[in-house]
Design an enzyme around this catalytic site. Structure first.
Site, PDB file in Angstrom:
ATOM      1  N   HIS A 164      -7.320  12.604  18.737  1.00 61.07           N
ATOM      2  CA  HIS A 164      -7.148  11.224  19.176  1.00 61.07           C
ATOM      3  C   HIS A 164      -8.441  10.701  19.795  1.00 61.07           C
ATOM      4  CE1 HIS A 164      -2.531  11.832  19.739  1.00 61.07           C
ATOM      5  NE2 HIS A 164      -2.822  11.474  18.496  1.00 61.07           N
TER       6      HIS A 164
ATOM      7  N   GLU B  73      -1.665  13.315  27.472  1.00 56.94           N
ATOM      8  CA  GLU B  73      -2.694  14.241  27.046  1.00 56.94           C
ATOM      9  C   GLU B  73      -3.970  13.914  27.799  1.00 56.94           C
ATOM     10  OE1 GLU B  73      -1.987  13.175  22.984  1.00 56.94           O
ATOM     11  OE2 GLU B  73      -3.848  12.024  22.864  1.00 56.94           O
TER      12      GLU B  73
ATOM     13  N   GLY C 200       0.844  -1.201   0.000  1.00 59.93           N
ATOM     14  CA  GLY C 200       0.000   0.000   0.000  1.00 59.93           C
ATOM     15  C   GLY C 200       0.871   1.240   0.000  1.00 59.93           C
TER      16      GLY C 200
END
Lengths: 395, 291
Positions: free
Chosen positions: B248, B210, B18
């Protein structure tokens, strides 16, 4: 992705989770028709918006309450007329409120008892967890704070799923007995089937009620779906109501950009969610206010970068823009070309600070220099933040 | 030294034909990683870039080349299966770069991993690199240099910021491990900290976290009791609005939990130095090294 209450009802119907009879209406006439079909004098009209606190909210017209009881179809029509097309402000909508485009017309039920029942994913254990409480109809966070002992948590095995005995156990913990015991347990199992089948991240029923006649209903529900799984739920995707979303975010998602609009005046375009959050943080630390979160991601095409820029420039609040790119998958020359094309396509109305680092950085910087565009170049994050905050103040 | 990857690593690339897989396989090879095989079902028998044999299945790749690690560039709808395939074939280290895997797929994959010898890093991660020896992932190699600081991060580009700050100041990294931004992942901050604590050549740690979840808090509790070497941390998302997924899948403050402030407090409690801004991550750790 969120959905409206009337859509949640449809999903509950699909999974045999009992809810009071109801249907959505877009006009007062439709509301009257639906109410007439129920053949009852116990009706409720509920404004459909993606926010809680509707009952205590106020409309722009001064009319109070987004959840109103009534007794006749004609009254239902009047109430619908007062809600539809008006803006409802609740403690969850923010001061701008939300325009009500549909109302739910339903049978109102008498409430003998209210409990709280929710299913979400527990990150720590990597499994679904049922969170329940006998304290229904109130904010669960308050209960967790003031009466943590009243919060029941039941972990579900990720592969075995929710077992019938667990449903029974929870029903007992929530004080269900006799005929209601099995009814409640069945309802819980069906909600879990829904949660798993539709790749939900949250299904919250608050309140789950028992009527004086002993019928158990999910009276109000909040659903969140795993965005990552929507590709395999086209029917859920069709439930998306773009009117409930920030138009800037809707536009951005058309180009596969991850954009969240905020209230400030310094826009940013960053590659990588962590760095994008950190860039917002450092703008704030440097004395500015971030206007947005924008992650162009790892493989952003030139078109995406150009479109991202246009969306940022279109926001009238924006006084300066910071582009912060650290190239990994993202190549600095592609970003530079995207910036150049965007700036050329839409005249640059605000100061632009660009900070590049990483793969092909020298090529990227050269492209920007050769373009002769009015761009302030920064080498590190600190300098970038200071420059853009100062630039925004000058405007 | 290092953790998990070094010059002995023999890397398989799942999805090598790919465009992303090919681009990054080349990036790893240029860095010096020993890429020994690729897998793309249906393309078995081909030779990637004239040197790397491509197989139809991970099992065959393992049998023929003895690969002991894999880098997964398979699209999200199929990536969970790709992870399971690698685990089933006994590949010891599985690094899944793919973003967008449904959470419930990861829930099932993680359960299937229990009791298996394979370690999963990610998904939705930039990978893992032992500078000078082995790069598995999408990070730019040139910003790293061999050294003694362990780096653990949920982010990609924010990690590169920290690494570059360290490298520019003359401090190299033993291993940088990107654990990824998803709510359910293979290796947590705590898992990585424990691995580093067993590496005598890692003399300090940088933790980049985070909003969302409690992984940083859990690591902090363990560090307080069990790890004496200097640790610095930065938590992104102090300015993120609650209830919003910030890029995210795992970066979301829900029900008041998982805030940046809460994490910073937990880390400070454990004696970890907190960088005020992302610009001072490197400097914060270095200051604490001198003590």
């Amino acid at each position: 992705m969120n959905i409206h209450e009337y859509q949640a009802k449809q999903l509950f119907g699909r999974f045999n989770v009992a809810t009071p009879k109801g249907a959505p209406a877009e006009t007062p006439e439709e509301a009257e028709k639906i109410a007439a079909g129920f053949n009852t004098s116990k009706l409720v009209v509920k404004a459909q918006i993606h926010a809680g606190g509707r009952g205590k909210g106020t409309f722009d017209s001064g009319f109070k309450g987004g959840v109103k009881l009534c007794s006749t179809p004609a009254e239902a029509r009047e109430l619908a007329d007062k809600m539809l097309g008006h803006t409802l402000v609740t403690h969850q909508t923010g001061p701008a409120g939300k325009v009500v485009r549909k109302v739910l017309v339903a049978e109102s039920v008498d409430i003998a008892r209210e409990v709280y029942f929710a299913i979400l994913m527990d990150r720590g254990t990597g499994s679904p967890v049922v969170v329940a409480s006998t304290e229904g109809g109130v904010e669960i966070e308050k209960v967790a704070e003031e009466h943590p002992e009243k919060i029941i948590r039941e972990l579900v095995h990720p592969l075995l799923g929710f077992q019938p005995f667990q449903a029974l156990k929870l029903a007992r913990q929530l004080d269900f007995k006799g005929d209601q015991l099995k009814a409640a347990a069945t309802l819980f199992s069906n909600v879990f089937k829904l949660f798993i089948s539709l790749d939900c991240s949250l299904v919250e029923i608050n309140p789950l009620v028992v009527t004086p006649e002993g019928v158990v209903y999910a009276l109000d529900a909040k659903f969140n779906f795993d965005d990552n799984a929507l590709y395999r739920h086209k029917d859920i995707l069709e439930m998306r109501d773009i009117y409930e979303e920030d138009p800037r975010e809707v536009e951005a998602s058309r180009f596969g950009l991850n954009y969240i609009g905020l209230e400030g005046d310094i826009a940013c375009l960053v590659n990588g969610a962590g760095l994008a959050m950190a860039t917002m943080d450092i703008i704030k630390y440097a004395g500015g206010e971030p206007a947005n979160f924008l992650d162009v991601g790892g493989g952003a095409s030139e078109e995406q970068v150009t479109e991202a820029f246009k969306i940022l420039i279109a926001d009238k609040n924006v006084k300066a823009i910071l582009v912060n790119i650290f190239g990994g998958i993202m190549r600095c020359d592609v970003i530079a070309q995207g910036i150049i094309n965007a700036v050329k396509a839409v005249s640059l109305p605000v100061p632009l600070v660009v900070r590049l680092e990483g793969t092909n950085v020298d090529l990227g910087k050269k492209l920007l220099e050769d373009s002769r565009l009015p761009i302030q170049a920064a080498t590190d994050l600190s300098e970038a933040a200071k420059l853009v905050v100062a630039a925004a103040k000058k405007v | 030294m290092s953790i998990l990857v070094d010059s002995n690593t023999r890397l398989l690339v799942q999805g090598i034909t790919g465009s992303s897989g090919a681009f990054h396989a080349r990036g790893c090879m240029e860095y010096g990683t020993n890429v020994v095989a690729g897998v793309t079902p249906g393309k078995g028998g081909q030779l990637f870039d004239g040197q790397v044999p491509v197989f139809d299945t991970v099992y065959e790749a393992g049998q023929q080349t003895g690969c002991n690690a894999t880098m997964i560039f398979v699209p999200a709808p199929f990536a969970g299966d790709a992870i399971l395939e690698a685990v089933d074939a006994g590949v010891e280290l599985v690094v899944c770069i793919t973003e967008g895997i449904p959470v419930m797929d990861m829930m099932r994959v993680k359960t299937a991993l229990r009791g298996k010898k394979s370690r999963l890093i990610g998904p939705n991660c930039p990978g893992i690199i032992t500078p000078g020896q082995c790069k598995i992932g999408i990070m730019p190699g040139y910003i790293h240099r061999p050294g003694k600081i362990g780096v653990i991060s949920r982010s990609g580009t924010l990690t590169y910021e920290a690494v570059w700050q360290l490298t520019q100041r003359g401090f190299g990294q033993s291993t940088c491990i990107g654990i990824g931004g998803d709510p359910i992942n293979g290796t947590s901050h705590l898992d990585a900290v424990k691995l580093f604590s067993e590496d005598p050549d890692t003399e300090a740690l940088i933790i980049i976290g985070e909003i969302g979840g409690t992984a940083e808090e859990e690591a902090a509790v363990w560090i307080k009791e069990n790890y004496d070497k200097p640790v610095a941390a930065f938590i992104a998302g102090a300015t993120a609005p609650p209830g919003r997924r910030m890029g995210h899948a795992g970066a979301i403050v829900s029900g008041g939990k998982g805030t940046a402030a809460g994490k910073m407090e937990a880390l400070r409690e454990a004696g970890i130095a907190i960088a005020d801004t992302p610009a001072t991550m490197g400097a914060t750790l270095i200051k604490n090294l001198k003590h």
